[in-house]
Scaffold this motif. Structure first.
Motif, PDB file in Angstrom:
ATOM      1  N   ASP A 597       0.858  -1.182   0.000  1.00  0.00           N
ATOM      2  CA  ASP A 597       0.000   0.000   0.000  1.00  0.00           C
ATOM      3  C   ASP A 597       0.899   1.238   0.000  1.00  0.00           C
ATOM      4  N   TRP A 598       0.479   2.266  -0.718  1.00  0.00           N
ATOM      5  CA  TRP A 598       1.239   3.519  -0.736  1.00  0.00           C
ATOM      6  C   TRP A 598       0.286   4.674  -0.508  1.00  0.00           C
ATOM      7  N   SER A 599       0.635   5.543   0.434  1.00  0.00           N
ATOM      8  CA  SER A 599      -0.199   6.705   0.731  1.00  0.00           C
ATOM      9  C   SER A 599       0.649   7.965   0.736  1.00  0.00           C
ATOM     10  N   ILE A 600       0.016   9.099   0.424  1.00  0.00           N
ATOM     11  CA  ILE A 600       0.711  10.385   0.416  1.00  0.00           C
ATOM     12  C   ILE A 600      -0.275  11.487   0.785  1.00  0.00           C
ATOM     13  N   SER A 601       0.213  12.478   1.517  1.00  0.00           N
ATOM     14  CA  SER A 601      -0.581  13.647   1.875  1.00  0.00           C
ATOM     15  C   SER A 601       0.299  14.883   1.723  1.00  0.00           C
ATOM     16  N   LYS A 602      -0.250  15.914   1.074  1.00  0.00           N
ATOM     17  CA  LYS A 602       0.533  17.144   0.853  1.00  0.00           C
ATOM     18  C   LYS A 602      -0.344  18.367   1.107  1.00  0.00           C
ATOM     19  N   ARG A 603       0.169  19.273   1.937  1.00  0.00           N
ATOM     20  CA  ARG A 603      -0.530  20.528   2.162  1.00  0.00           C
ATOM     21  C   ARG A 603      -0.452  21.380   0.898  1.00  0.00           C
ATOM     22  N   LEU A 604      -1.606  21.828   0.408  1.00  0.00           N
ATOM     23  CA  LEU A 604      -1.648  22.629  -0.809  1.00  0.00           C
ATOM     24  C   LEU A 604      -1.648  24.123  -0.513  1.00  0.00           C
ATOM     25  N   PHE A 605      -2.455  24.532   0.468  1.00  0.00           N
ATOM     26  CA  PHE A 605      -2.586  25.942   0.802  1.00  0.00           C
ATOM     27  C   PHE A 605      -2.615  26.098   2.315  1.00  0.00           C
ATOM     28  N   SER A 606      -2.031  27.202   2.766  1.00  0.00           N
ATOM     29  CA  SER A 606      -2.106  27.567   4.175  1.00  0.00           C
ATOM     30  C   SER A 606      -2.567  29.013   4.265  1.00  0.00           C
ATOM     31  N   PHE A 607      -3.607  29.255   5.059  1.00  0.00           N
ATOM     32  CA  PHE A 607      -4.213  30.580   5.131  1.00  0.00           C
ATOM     33  C   PHE A 607      -3.936  31.262   6.469  1.00  0.00           C
ATOM     34  N   GLU A 608      -2.774  30.988   7.034  1.00  0.00           N
ATOM     35  CA  GLU A 608      -2.372  31.558   8.310  1.00  0.00           C
ATOM     36  C   GLU A 608      -3.437  31.316   9.380  1.00  0.00           C
ATOM     37  N   LYS A 609      -4.239  32.326   9.707  1.00  0.00           N
ATOM     38  CA  LYS A 609      -5.220  32.195  10.778  1.00  0.00           C
ATOM     39  C   LYS A 609      -6.450  31.391  10.377  1.00  0.00           C
ATOM     40  N   TYR A 610      -6.573  31.069   9.088  1.00  0.00           N
ATOM     41  CA  TYR A 610      -7.819  30.471   8.622  1.00  0.00           C
ATOM     42  C   TYR A 610      -7.655  29.028   8.139  1.00  0.00           C
ATOM     43  N   GLY A 611      -6.637  28.358   8.597  1.00  0.00           N
ATOM     44  CA  GLY A 611      -6.509  26.934   8.339  1.00  0.00           C
ATOM     45  C   GLY A 611      -5.716  26.589   7.097  1.00  0.00           C
ATOM     46  N   GLU A 612      -5.834  25.332   6.664  1.00  0.00           N
ATOM     47  CA  GLU A 612      -5.072  24.843   5.530  1.00  0.00           C
ATOM     48  C   GLU A 612      -5.858  23.790   4.769  1.00  0.00           C
ATOM     49  N   VAL A 613      -5.452  23.563   3.514  1.00  0.00           N
ATOM     50  CA  VAL A 613      -6.061  22.566   2.650  1.00  0.00           C
ATOM     51  C   VAL A 613      -4.982  21.558   2.253  1.00  0.00           C
ATOM     52  N   ALA A 614      -5.297  20.268   2.386  1.00  0.00           N
ATOM     53  CA  ALA A 614      -4.343  19.214   2.036  1.00  0.00           C
ATOM     54  C   ALA A 614      -4.991  18.241   1.059  1.00  0.00           C
ATOM     55  N   LEU A 615      -4.164  17.682   0.188  1.00  0.00           N
ATOM     56  CA  LEU A 615      -4.591  16.655  -0.755  1.00  0.00           C
ATOM     57  C   LEU A 615      -4.058  15.317  -0.276  1.00  0.00           C
ATOM     58  N   LYS A 616      -4.924  14.302  -0.252  1.00  0.00           N
ATOM     59  CA  LYS A 616      -4.537  12.978   0.233  1.00  0.00           C
ATOM     60  C   LYS A 616      -4.819  11.932  -0.842  1.00  0.00           C
ATOM     61  N   GLY A 617      -3.902  10.997  -0.991  1.00  0.00           N
ATOM     62  CA  GLY A 617      -4.110   9.923  -1.946  1.00  0.00           C
ATOM     63  C   GLY A 617      -3.549   8.616  -1.419  1.00  0.00           C
ATOM     64  N   GLU A 618      -4.108   7.512  -1.901  1.00  0.00           N
ATOM     65  CA  GLU A 618      -3.615   6.197  -1.483  1.00  0.00           C
ATOM     66  C   GLU A 618      -3.926   5.164  -2.556  1.00  0.00           C
ATOM     67  N   ILE A 619      -3.003   4.227  -2.710  1.00  0.00           N
ATOM     68  CA  ILE A 619      -3.233   3.054  -3.545  1.00  0.00           C
ATOM     69  C   ILE A 619      -3.105   1.827  -2.645  1.00  0.00           C
ATOM     70  N   VAL A 620      -4.191   1.101  -2.501  1.00  0.00           N
ATOM     71  CA  VAL A 620      -4.218  -0.124  -1.701  1.00  0.00           C
ATOM     72  C   VAL A 620      -4.079  -1.315  -2.645  1.00  0.00           C
ATOM     73  N   ASN A 621      -3.292  -2.312  -2.231  1.00  0.00           N
ATOM     74  CA  ASN A 621      -2.964  -3.452  -3.100  1.00  0.00           C
ATOM     75  C   ASN A 621      -2.289  -2.924  -4.370  1.00  0.00           C
ATOM     76  N   LEU A 622      -1.176  -2.247  -4.153  1.00  0.00           N
ATOM     77  CA  LEU A 622      -0.461  -1.518  -5.195  1.00  0.00           C
ATOM     78  C   LEU A 622      -0.148  -2.375  -6.417  1.00  0.00           C
ATOM     79  N   PHE A 623       0.223  -3.628  -6.209  1.00  0.00           N
ATOM     80  CA  PHE A 623       0.635  -4.490  -7.314  1.00  0.00           C
ATOM     81  C   PHE A 623      -0.472  -5.429  -7.778  1.00  0.00           C
ATOM     82  N   ASP A 624      -1.714  -5.112  -7.376  1.00  0.00           N
ATOM     83  CA  ASP A 624      -2.903  -5.809  -7.872  1.00  0.00           C
ATOM     84  C   ASP A 624      -2.825  -7.322  -7.641  1.00  0.00           C
ATOM     85  N   GLU A 625      -2.462  -7.702  -6.421  1.00  0.00           N
ATOM     86  CA  GLU A 625      -2.372  -9.125  -6.071  1.00  0.00           C
ATOM     87  C   GLU A 625      -3.767  -9.755  -6.023  1.00  0.00           C
TER      88      GLU A 625
END
Length: 648
Positions: A597-625
């Protein structure tokens, strides 16, 4: 098949001295690691390094790193044995023993807790990851602390409480097989009041196997989850809290084996609980106390549209009370108290209706610190009283005395050894004692209870070594369990199958884990951390047949690489899970399998006092077993998830 496991064991031992590589600037991290606290083993907060059993902790960060919908997703990736019938019924095994396949809490040999009290189910498909602060797992007996069904281990889900200020998040996720989920949570506190709320809803379509075969009736219409906790701190270190949790699954596919899929059958299930509790202590920390009342229900309905006469319902209602007090002196802590649980089980057909299970218990746990806290001794005892009653009015009264003894010796702040001996048990259910039911419509004949059944019981011995310094942590444990009076069944003629006690099993093996932060040695901005854990059985023999235990991999492992950088909001994890060869009850075998399994999360935007937006992705059973954890019930092929999360 066991050679790779022993190779890992040897490597683990050889790697212990490598701690000297770590940079001295990481000393603060070492202290933090050593001071990690847990509550499950002793029912009070204590240092993890003072615990005499092998205990594993998963933090909210561990849970956040991947697309985990329920407890089974986490445990599967961590190398625990999972017995999964798609979506509706999932059991977990620890040290060759497991929760009940059908989710019956009272028939399980691994105990699931929520905040230290019984969850009321053994079906981990109903245990969501909403609002979870951390998960603590005792690998091995926990009957002295928590009573029946804790033979193989205890899994304690600890939920999050609010704090001063305000935080909130909203998340949307889409994925393969028409998967869609929306989730939100918020938490905070003002003066003496705090709160934490989370909710989610998801749906999923039928999946395809690794061979590209569509597996019909494996999706579900919806799974809805709500978790709420609120508390009032009316004086320092004294808090009264209220919590509510609800899981509701609708129109969950119940497909049967792949070669005989029924596209119409479905399951509706639910788990609900309500708690009110009081945690307090004196200002000098000499006395600590906990009070909790809880009630809940576990519902399971299966519908056969083509054969309505087979429709089945099971409702389990439970309530309970916990009360304990701890006194802390310089050299010794003493915790004593009482537990009480009461179950009422109603089923539409099958063995028995409206069975009840009443269980008061008393326990005492002590922990002594000697030689300037280098030597830790723990001793515990518990007395349980049971009254089990069937719908016909038949009753059985039984009692059980459990005890445990453990020790930890610290050679240094980094290196310690521990040992533990503990008893565990499981009472027979009302079905197993009193039933006499005609299952001919299902082709199973007549099943009969046995009022002479004895409780299942076990004794486990374990010894372990733990090492944690700078950026390296490692652990190795050997365990040996004598499991007696296992409740099984046999044909007694005339088409009747009766429950009986059989010899049991002998189970022994090794557990190990290692984690090393490479970044500290090279002063990298990125945290780069390889890790691994494994369980390998030296023996797992059914004493009545002389054969290996069925549905138990000869060894399993989880290993991979985690990379993160807080400054840029990036985290990624590549994880591999290995399941070894396992014998099945029908005489077949499941071959070894490795799933990535491979997962990744990356912050896209940060608005200082108003929070942040992150993009998350994952591939489960990466090699299609193409693989299955239960014979005939294949797991999904390669699965993609993509989500967006806003956090304030």
């Amino acid at each position: 098949m066991k050679k790779p496991g022993f190779t890992m064991l040897i490597l683990l031992i050889l790697l212990l001295p490598l701690s000297g590589w770590a940079d001295s600037s990481s000393q603060d991290q070492s202290v933090n690691q050593l001071e990690e606290t847990v509550v499950t083993s002793g029912r009070i907060e204590e240092k993890k390094q003072d615990v005499t059993t092998n205990i594993t902790v998963y933090t909210s960060e561990d849970i956040e790193q991947s697309s985990i919908q329920d407890l089974s997703d986490l445990l599967l990736k961590e190398g625990f044995y999972i017995n999964e019938y798609p979506n509706s019924t999932i059991s977990v095994g620890i040290r060759g023993l497991s929760t009940d396949t059908h989710g019956n809490d009272l028939a399980s040999n691994v105990l699931i807790l929520i905040n230290g009290r019984r969850a009321g189910t053994g079906n981990i498909a109903k245990i969501t990851m909403n609002n979870v602060e951390r998960i603590e797992i005792i690998r091995g007996p926990g009957s002295v602390q928590y009573g029946a069904a804790a033979m193989g281990g205890v899994i304690n889900i600890i939920t999050q409480k609010g704090w001063e200020g305000f935080t909130a998040s909203v998340e949307a996720t889409m994925g393969s097989w028409d998967y869609a989920e929306g989730a939100m949570d918020f938490a905070g506190g003002v003066n003496w009041f705090d709160y934490s709320v989370s909710a989610s809803k998801s749906s999923k379509g039928d999946f395809k196997t690794g061979d590209g075969i569509k597996y019909d009736n494996t999706g579900y219409d919806s799974k809805e989850n709500i978790d709420f906790d609120a508390g009032i701190t009316f004086s320092p270190k004294n808090r009264i809290g209220f919590s509510f949790s609800s899981h509701d699954g609708n129109q969950i596919g119940s497909p049967g084996k792949l070669e005989s899929v029924n596209t119409e059958d479905y399951v509706d299930h639910a788990l609900e609980s309500f708690d009110i509790y009081y945690d307090g202590q004196t200002q000098d920390d000499f006395l600590l106390w906990k009070l909790r009342y809880f009630s809940g229900k576990d519902e399971y309905y299966i519908t056969y549209p083509s054969s309505p006469s087979k429709n089945y319902t099971r409702d389990t209602k439970n309530q309970g009370l916990q009360a304990q007090i701890t006194a802390r002196w310089d050299l010794i802590d003493v915790t004593g108290g009482l537990d009480w649980v009461d179950y009422g089980i109603e089923s539409s057909n099958g063995p028995g209706k409206e069975n009840t299970f009443d269980n008061p218990a008393f326990f005492i746990l002590t922990k002594t610190r000697l030689m300037e806290e280098r030597l830790i001794l723990s001793l515990g005892g518990r007395y349980d009283k049971y009254e089990i009653e069937s719908t016909s009015g038949k009753t059985k009264n039984e009692s059980n005395l459990s005890w445990s003894f453990g020790t930890v010796y610290k050679f240094s702040e980094s290196l310690s050894i521990r040992g533990n001996i503990a008893d565990a048990f499981r009472m027979p259910t009302a079905d197993q004692l009193f039933s006499y039911t005609d299952y001919s419509a299902f082709g199973w004949g007549i099943w009969s209870g046995n009022e002479d059944l004895d409780p299942e019981n076990s004794r486990t011995y374990e010894i372990g070594i733990d090492y944690a310094e700078n950026s390296l942590s490692a652990s190795l444990t050997y365990f040996y369990t004598e499991f007696k009076d296992k409740i099984s069944y046999e044909s007694i003629g005339g088409g009747v199958t009766q429950y009986k006690n059989i010899e049991g099993a002998t189970i022994s093996g090794f557990e190990g884990s290692i984690k090393y932060n490479i970044s500290d040695r090279f002063n990298w901005a990125f945290k780069v951390e390889p890790y691994g854990s494994f369980t390998i059985f030296d023996e797992y023999t059914d004493d009545s047949t002389g054969e290996n235990l069925t549905q138990t991999p000869d060894w399993s492992a989880s290993y991979g690489l985690s990379v993160s950088n807080r400054e840029i909001g990036l985290s990624s994890r590549l994880n591999f899970t290995h399941y070894g060869e396992q014998d099945m009850s029908d005489g077949t075998q499941l071959n070894p399998v490795d799933v990535a399994d491979w997962s990744i999360s990356k912050r896209l935007f940060s608005f200082e006092k108003y929070g942040e937006v992150a993009l998350k992705g994952e591939i489960v059973n990466l090699f299609d077993e193409d693989y299955a954890l239960v014979q005939g019930y294949p797991s999904p092929g390669r699965t993609f998830y993509l989500g967006v999360k806003y956090t304030y």
